[in-house]
Design a protein around this motif. Structure first.
Motif, PDB file in Angstrom:
ATOM      1  N   LEU A  32       0.887  -1.164   0.000  1.00  0.00           N
ATOM      2  CA  LEU A  32       0.000   0.000   0.000  1.00  0.00           C
ATOM      3  C   LEU A  32       0.921   1.208   0.000  1.00  0.00           C
ATOM      4  O   LEU A  32       1.922   1.226   0.720  1.00  0.00           O
ATOM      5  CB  LEU A  32      -0.850   0.062   1.270  1.00  0.00           C
ATOM      6  N   GLN A  33       0.584   2.203  -0.815  1.00  0.00           N
ATOM      7  CA  GLN A  33       1.370   3.438  -0.844  1.00  0.00           C
ATOM      8  C   GLN A  33       0.457   4.563  -0.369  1.00  0.00           C
ATOM      9  O   GLN A  33      -0.529   4.872  -1.036  1.00  0.00           O
ATOM     10  CB  GLN A  33       1.857   3.723  -2.263  1.00  0.00           C
ATOM     11  N   LEU A  34       0.779   5.152   0.762  1.00  0.00           N
ATOM     12  CA  LEU A  34      -0.021   6.253   1.306  1.00  0.00           C
ATOM     13  C   LEU A  34       0.607   7.565   0.854  1.00  0.00           C
ATOM     14  O   LEU A  34       1.826   7.754   0.977  1.00  0.00           O
ATOM     15  CB  LEU A  34      -0.064   6.154   2.833  1.00  0.00           C
ATOM     16  N   LEU A  35      -0.215   8.454   0.292  1.00  0.00           N
ATOM     17  CA  LEU A  35       0.273   9.662  -0.377  1.00  0.00           C
ATOM     18  C   LEU A  35      -0.364  10.906   0.217  1.00  0.00           C
ATOM     19  O   LEU A  35      -1.599  11.072   0.165  1.00  0.00           O
ATOM     20  CB  LEU A  35      -0.103   9.607  -1.870  1.00  0.00           C
ATOM     21  N   GLU A  36       0.478  11.775   0.774  1.00  0.00           N
ATOM     22  CA  GLU A  36       0.014  13.084   1.268  1.00  0.00           C
ATOM     23  C   GLU A  36       0.612  14.148   0.355  1.00  0.00           C
ATOM     24  O   GLU A  36       1.826  14.121   0.107  1.00  0.00           O
ATOM     25  CB  GLU A  36       0.506  13.284   2.709  1.00  0.00           C
ATOM     26  N   PRO A  37      -0.172  15.069  -0.160  1.00  0.00           N
ATOM     27  CA  PRO A  37       0.396  16.079  -1.058  1.00  0.00           C
ATOM     28  C   PRO A  37       1.309  17.044  -0.319  1.00  0.00           C
ATOM     29  O   PRO A  37       1.061  17.370   0.833  1.00  0.00           O
ATOM     30  CB  PRO A  37      -0.835  16.816  -1.599  1.00  0.00           C
ATOM     31  N   THR A  38       2.372  17.499  -1.022  1.00  0.00           N
ATOM     32  CA  THR A  38       3.237  18.528  -0.436  1.00  0.00           C
ATOM     33  C   THR A  38       2.790  19.923  -0.873  1.00  0.00           C
ATOM     34  O   THR A  38       3.258  20.913  -0.342  1.00  0.00           O
ATOM     35  CB  THR A  38       4.703  18.330  -0.852  1.00  0.00           C
ATOM     36  N   ASP A  87      -1.460  22.196  -5.629  1.00  0.00           N
ATOM     37  CA  ASP A  87      -1.592  22.112  -7.093  1.00  0.00           C
ATOM     38  C   ASP A  87      -0.919  20.859  -7.666  1.00  0.00           C
ATOM     39  O   ASP A  87      -0.768  20.723  -8.875  1.00  0.00           O
ATOM     40  CB  ASP A  87      -1.019  23.362  -7.762  1.00  0.00           C
ATOM     41  N   SER A  88      -0.529  19.916  -6.814  1.00  0.00           N
ATOM     42  CA  SER A  88       0.051  18.646  -7.270  1.00  0.00           C
ATOM     43  C   SER A  88      -1.069  17.693  -7.678  1.00  0.00           C
ATOM     44  O   SER A  88      -2.242  17.922  -7.351  1.00  0.00           O
ATOM     45  CB  SER A  88       0.852  18.024  -6.121  1.00  0.00           C
ATOM     46  N   PRO A  89      -0.741  16.596  -8.402  1.00  0.00           N
ATOM     47  CA  PRO A  89      -1.791  15.640  -8.772  1.00  0.00           C
ATOM     48  C   PRO A  89      -2.589  15.123  -7.576  1.00  0.00           C
ATOM     49  O   PRO A  89      -3.830  15.063  -7.633  1.00  0.00           O
ATOM     50  CB  PRO A  89      -1.005  14.514  -9.453  1.00  0.00           C
ATOM     51  N   VAL A  90      -1.910  14.789  -6.483  1.00  0.00           N
ATOM     52  CA  VAL A  90      -2.639  14.255  -5.321  1.00  0.00           C
ATOM     53  C   VAL A  90      -3.412  15.380  -4.614  1.00  0.00           C
ATOM     54  O   VAL A  90      -4.534  15.165  -4.136  1.00  0.00           O
ATOM     55  CB  VAL A  90      -1.677  13.533  -4.353  1.00  0.00           C
ATOM     56  N   GLY A  91      -2.832  16.586  -4.588  1.00  0.00           N
ATOM     57  CA  GLY A  91      -3.545  17.722  -4.001  1.00  0.00           C
ATOM     58  C   GLY A  91      -4.841  18.009  -4.735  1.00  0.00           C
ATOM     59  O   GLY A  91      -5.902  18.201  -4.123  1.00  0.00           O
ATOM     60  N   LYS A  92      -4.778  18.012  -6.063  1.00  0.00           N
ATOM     61  CA  LYS A  92      -5.976  18.262  -6.875  1.00  0.00           C
ATOM     62  C   LYS A  92      -6.994  17.126  -6.720  1.00  0.00           C
ATOM     63  O   LYS A  92      -8.202  17.354  -6.658  1.00  0.00           O
ATOM     64  CB  LYS A  92      -5.582  18.424  -8.349  1.00  0.00           C
ATOM     65  N   PHE A  93      -6.490  15.903  -6.640  1.00  0.00           N
ATOM     66  CA  PHE A  93      -7.374  14.741  -6.466  1.00  0.00           C
ATOM     67  C   PHE A  93      -8.146  14.850  -5.143  1.00  0.00           C
ATOM     68  O   PHE A  93      -9.360  14.630  -5.085  1.00  0.00           O
ATOM     69  CB  PHE A  93      -6.540  13.451  -6.497  1.00  0.00           C
ATOM     70  N   LEU A  94      -7.429  15.214  -4.064  1.00  0.00           N
ATOM     71  CA  LEU A  94      -8.070  15.332  -2.748  1.00  0.00           C
ATOM     72  C   LEU A  94      -9.132  16.420  -2.751  1.00  0.00           C
ATOM     73  O   LEU A  94     -10.208  16.257  -2.174  1.00  0.00           O
ATOM     74  CB  LEU A  94      -7.009  15.662  -1.688  1.00  0.00           C
ATOM     75  N   GLU A  95      -8.813  17.520  -3.406  1.00  0.00           N
ATOM     76  CA  GLU A  95      -9.751  18.645  -3.470  1.00  0.00           C
ATOM     77  C   GLU A  95     -11.042  18.219  -4.164  1.00  0.00           C
ATOM     78  O   GLU A  95     -12.135  18.573  -3.739  1.00  0.00           O
ATOM     79  CB  GLU A  95      -9.080  19.791  -4.248  1.00  0.00           C
ATOM     80  N   ARG A  96     -10.891  17.415  -5.213  1.00  0.00           N
ATOM     81  CA  ARG A  96     -12.047  17.019  -6.023  1.00  0.00           C
ATOM     82  C   ARG A  96     -12.817  15.841  -5.432  1.00  0.00           C
ATOM     83  O   ARG A  96     -14.044  15.814  -5.456  1.00  0.00           O
ATOM     84  CB  ARG A  96     -11.563  16.654  -7.426  1.00  0.00           C
ATOM     85  N   ASN A  97     -12.061  14.853  -4.905  1.00  0.00           N
ATOM     86  CA  ASN A  97     -12.687  13.579  -4.508  1.00  0.00           C
ATOM     87  C   ASN A  97     -12.638  13.267  -3.022  1.00  0.00           C
ATOM     88  O   ASN A  97     -13.297  12.341  -2.574  1.00  0.00           O
ATOM     89  CB  ASN A  97     -12.001  12.406  -5.232  1.00  0.00           C
ATOM     90  N   GLY A  98     -11.799  13.982  -2.276  1.00  0.00           N
ATOM     91  CA  GLY A  98     -11.546  13.577  -0.898  1.00  0.00           C
ATOM     92  C   GLY A  98     -10.592  12.400  -0.862  1.00  0.00           C
ATOM     93  O   GLY A  98     -10.034  11.984  -1.880  1.00  0.00           O
ATOM     94  N   GLU A  99     -10.391  11.839   0.329  1.00  0.00           N
ATOM     95  CA  GLU A  99      -9.432  10.742   0.489  1.00  0.00           C
ATOM     96  C   GLU A  99      -9.940   9.464  -0.188  1.00  0.00           C
ATOM     97  O   GLU A  99     -11.146   9.232  -0.270  1.00  0.00           O
ATOM     98  CB  GLU A  99      -9.192  10.478   1.972  1.00  0.00           C
ATOM     99  N   GLY A 100      -9.006   8.646  -0.659  1.00  0.00           N
ATOM    100  CA  GLY A 100      -9.399   7.374  -1.266  1.00  0.00           C
ATOM    101  C   GLY A 100      -8.352   6.866  -2.232  1.00  0.00           C
ATOM    102  O   GLY A 100      -7.242   7.407  -2.316  1.00  0.00           O
ATOM    103  N   VAL A 101      -8.719   5.809  -2.980  1.00  0.00           N
ATOM    104  CA  VAL A 101      -7.778   5.184  -3.908  1.00  0.00           C
ATOM    105  C   VAL A 101      -7.448   6.159  -5.036  1.00  0.00           C
ATOM    106  O   VAL A 101      -8.345   6.667  -5.714  1.00  0.00           O
ATOM    107  CB  VAL A 101      -8.349   3.876  -4.478  1.00  0.00           C
ATOM    108  N   HIS A 102      -6.157   6.412  -5.227  1.00  0.00           N
ATOM    109  CA  HIS A 102      -5.693   7.382  -6.226  1.00  0.00           C
ATOM    110  C   HIS A 102      -5.200   6.697  -7.492  1.00  0.00           C
ATOM    111  O   HIS A 102      -5.449   7.165  -8.596  1.00  0.00           O
ATOM    112  CB  HIS A 102      -4.570   8.234  -5.609  1.00  0.00           C
ATOM    113  N   HIS A 103      -4.478   5.575  -7.360  1.00  0.00           N
ATOM    114  CA  HIS A 103      -3.980   4.861  -8.541  1.00  0.00           C
ATOM    115  C   HIS A 103      -3.625   3.431  -8.182  1.00  0.00           C
ATOM    116  O   HIS A 103      -3.513   3.074  -7.007  1.00  0.00           O
ATOM    117  CB  HIS A 103      -2.751   5.571  -9.143  1.00  0.00           C
ATOM    118  N   ILE A 104      -3.466   2.624  -9.250  1.00  0.00           N
ATOM    119  CA  ILE A 104      -2.903   1.281  -9.066  1.00  0.00           C
ATOM    120  C   ILE A 104      -1.593   1.222  -9.851  1.00  0.00           C
ATOM    121  O   ILE A 104      -1.407   1.974 -10.816  1.00  0.00           O
ATOM    122  CB  ILE A 104      -3.862   0.165  -9.539  1.00  0.00           C
TER     123      ILE A 104
END
Ligand code: MC0
Length: 152
Positions: free
Chosen positions: A71-77, A80-97
């Motif tokens: 499992l890879q746990l990802l917190e944005p730094t 405007d990063s991919p994970v930051g934008k994903f969290l803003e749009r979707n909240g926490e959850g599966v980001h990629h495989i």
């Protein structure tokens, strides 16, 4: 039904599920959830500024080809990063495989040749010195997909 590969389809070189990437707002809290709930421990942690993440790898199991599954746990730094934008749009959850391969450039070329957009012209540095490329989620049934050549 046989699990043997269909040799009419060219071999992609992908041999395992390397990891599932999960977007979280607080890495330390997410690590503690997976530790206290399931007993998974952190094997590796780093900041990858190019990707805009602070991340932790939690080993789940080894595999027949000598690799492992994480499992890879990802917190944005940054927001405007991919994970930051994903969290803003979707909240926490599966980001990629991420699928593991022994040769990420060859696997990316194979998959790209089948019409899937490869987002990285050349492999980039992933976790623990791995080499990674991403495939566009819109060409992968809505799933952001990574190919990874691991050093582990
Ligand atoms: C975005 N979209 C996703 C998605 N992120 N769909 C599924 N899963 C995701 N994770 C969808 C959006 O909902 C949107 O759909 C469309 O893609 C465009 O999204 P956007 O964010 O507005 O646009 P872009 O083009 O700026 O970014 C999307 C894209 C990007 C996937 C190209 O995030 C990217 O290049 N990601 C690869 C790098 C990455 O994710 N790095 C972080 C992990 P609609 O329908 O609204 O148009 S780094 C990592 O994991 C390393 C450390 C490692 O494994 O070792």
């Amino acid at each position: 039904m046989s699990n043997a590969p269909d040799r009419a389809v060219p071999f992609s070189g992908l041999t395992r599920l390397d990891h599932v990437g999960i977007a979280c707002r607080d890495l330390d809290a997410a690590v503690e959830f997976y530790r206290s709930t399931y007993g998974f421990e952190v094997e590796h942690e780093e900041v990858n500024e190019e990707q805009g993440v602070r991340e932790a790898m939690l080993r789940i199991n080894g595999t027949d080809d000598g690799g492992a599954t994480y499992l890879q746990l990802l917190e944005p730094t940054r927001p405007d990063s991919p994970v930051g934008k994903f969290l803003e749009r979707n909240g926490e959850g599966v980001h990629h495989i991420a699928f593991g391969t022994g040769d990420v450039a060859a696997s990316a070329a194979e998959v790209g040749g089948r019409g899937v957009r490869v987002l990285d012209a050349a492999p980039r540095r992933g976790t623990a010195g791995s080499q990674i490329v991403f495939l566009h989620p819109k060409d992968c049934g809505g799933v952001l997909t990574e190919l990874v050549q691991s050093t582990r």
